[in-house]
Enzyme design. Sequence first.
Site, PDB file in Angstrom:
ATOM      1  N   LYS A 173      -2.220  -1.420  -3.824  1.00 14.73           N
ATOM      2  CA  LYS A 173      -3.084  -0.248  -3.734  1.00 14.73           C
ATOM      3  C   LYS A 173      -2.252   1.020  -3.784  1.00 14.73           C
ATOM      4  CE  LYS A 173      -6.051   1.983  -0.452  1.00 14.73           C
ATOM      5  NZ  LYS A 173      -6.528   2.007   0.886  1.00 14.73           N
ATOM      6  N   LYS A 189       0.860  -1.177   0.000  1.00 14.45           N
ATOM      7  CA  LYS A 189       0.000   0.000   0.000  1.00 14.45           C
ATOM      8  C   LYS A 189       0.899   1.232   0.000  1.00 14.45           C
ATOM      9  CE  LYS A 189      -3.556   2.322   2.689  1.00 14.45           C
ATOM     10  NZ  LYS A 189      -4.522   2.164   3.769  1.00 14.45           N
TER      11      LYS A 189
HETATM   12  C1  PBG Z   1      -7.212   2.921   5.501  1.00 12.33           C
HETATM   13  C2  PBG Z   1      -7.703   2.935   4.123  1.00 12.33           C
HETATM   14  C3  PBG Z   1      -7.583   3.969   3.200  1.00 12.33           C
HETATM   15  C4  PBG Z   1      -8.207   3.542   2.029  1.00 12.33           C
HETATM   16  C5  PBG Z   1      -8.682   2.256   2.269  1.00 12.33           C
HETATM   17  N1  PBG Z   1      -8.336   1.895   3.560  1.00 12.33           N
HETATM   18  C6  PBG Z   1      -7.067   5.336   3.333  1.00 12.33           C
HETATM   19  C7  PBG Z   1      -5.719   5.692   3.703  1.00 12.33           C
HETATM   20  O1  PBG Z   1      -4.785   4.895   3.765  1.00 12.33           O
HETATM   21  O2  PBG Z   1      -5.564   6.879   3.953  1.00 12.33           O
HETATM   22  C8  PBG Z   1      -8.313   4.333   0.764  1.00 12.33           C
HETATM   23  C9  PBG Z   1      -9.287   3.852  -0.222  1.00 12.33           C
HETATM   24  C10 PBG Z   1      -9.573   4.783  -1.340  1.00 12.33           C
HETATM   25  O3  PBG Z   1      -8.923   5.817  -1.547  1.00 12.33           O
HETATM   26  O4  PBG Z   1     -10.506   4.463  -2.081  1.00 12.33           O
HETATM   27  N2  PBG Z   1      -8.204   2.538   6.400  1.00 12.33           N
END
Ligand code: PBG
Length: 327
Positions: free
Chosen positions: A248, A195
């Site tokens: 991601k 991520k």
């Molecule tokens: C963290 C989380 C995030 C997203 C999914 N789970 C946000 C982050 O890391 O700030 C982002 C998903 C998206 O942008 O669609 N709980």
Amino acid sequence: MSFPVTRMRRLRRTAALRSLVRETIVLPRHLVRPLFVVPGETTRREIGSLSGQYQLGVQQTVASAVKSAELGITSFLFFAIPEYKDEVGSASWSRNGLVQQALRAVRAELPHVTLIADLCFCEYTSHGHCGVLVDDCLDNDATLKNLGKQAVSLAEAGADIIAPSGMIDGMVGSIRSDLDSEGFSDTIIMSYAAKYASAFYGPFRDAVQSAPQSGDRSGYQMDPANAREALREVELDLEEGADMVMVKPALAYLDIISQVAALSTVPVVAYNVSGEYAMVKSAAAQGWIDGERVMGEMLTAMRRAGADVIITYFADEFSEGVRAGRW
Ligand code: PBG
């Protein structure tokens, strides 16, 4: 043999031929629909930066999931905006937390779908970081303990899959052992393995009010410049027992999806994040692009790169297109 004997265009001449030789398919069952649960049973509020996506009360969440299921969507990913936030995010492991309530309510209506619970703290902490903060720094090992509590609570409420998204070192192994010791050895772990610290999450943070109050997440999420590091993250998560691994965001990271797919011995998930969706929606609203075709092209590219599963805000729209015979 080359031109004029070989003519690549032969196989492109009709729609029937093109679909006969198409290599990559996207179907509703490959897609996961994210849901944002908020207080107030009947609340239904469109999210400004994510047109067509809503913050929904529990009752509305159920109604909306039922509609998606009618379109062929079989998996849902839950997020919540809790009633209260505190330093450690304790609302996330409350038996009556919003995600817990939504899991039980959706399960009652849709017994056979797959329910995925995002496992993180940023929506639940007053400071907006993904765990326990000590001297402005995320305390890895203290956060692991709390992740275990949240994971068990979500599994108890009926989540089939727990998806830890905080990039906490050791999270997969630690959650696995906490789940197993509480009798949830069949609960699946879908790890947000790679991520990245991305600006593409902008609209999501708006949707769940989870932007960090100070600092950013680059101390725990990955540097967009690094690919090898993603493979190491995946390797570690596999060693710790991840059942699925995620990359991601998706669109700007297709090379990572492809490399992870080559290495991974478990299913690969791509998260087509909020900013990717918002860009398409806003350009389409201006009439600058054909939003539906761009959506199909993007989802196809993610599958072509090697994603088995795609988490996407387009889940319903794409499935409606499939039903109408457009895909
Ligand atoms: C963290 C989380 C995030 C997203 C999914 N789970 C946000 C982050 O890391 O700030 C982002 C998903 C998206 O942008 O669609 N709980």
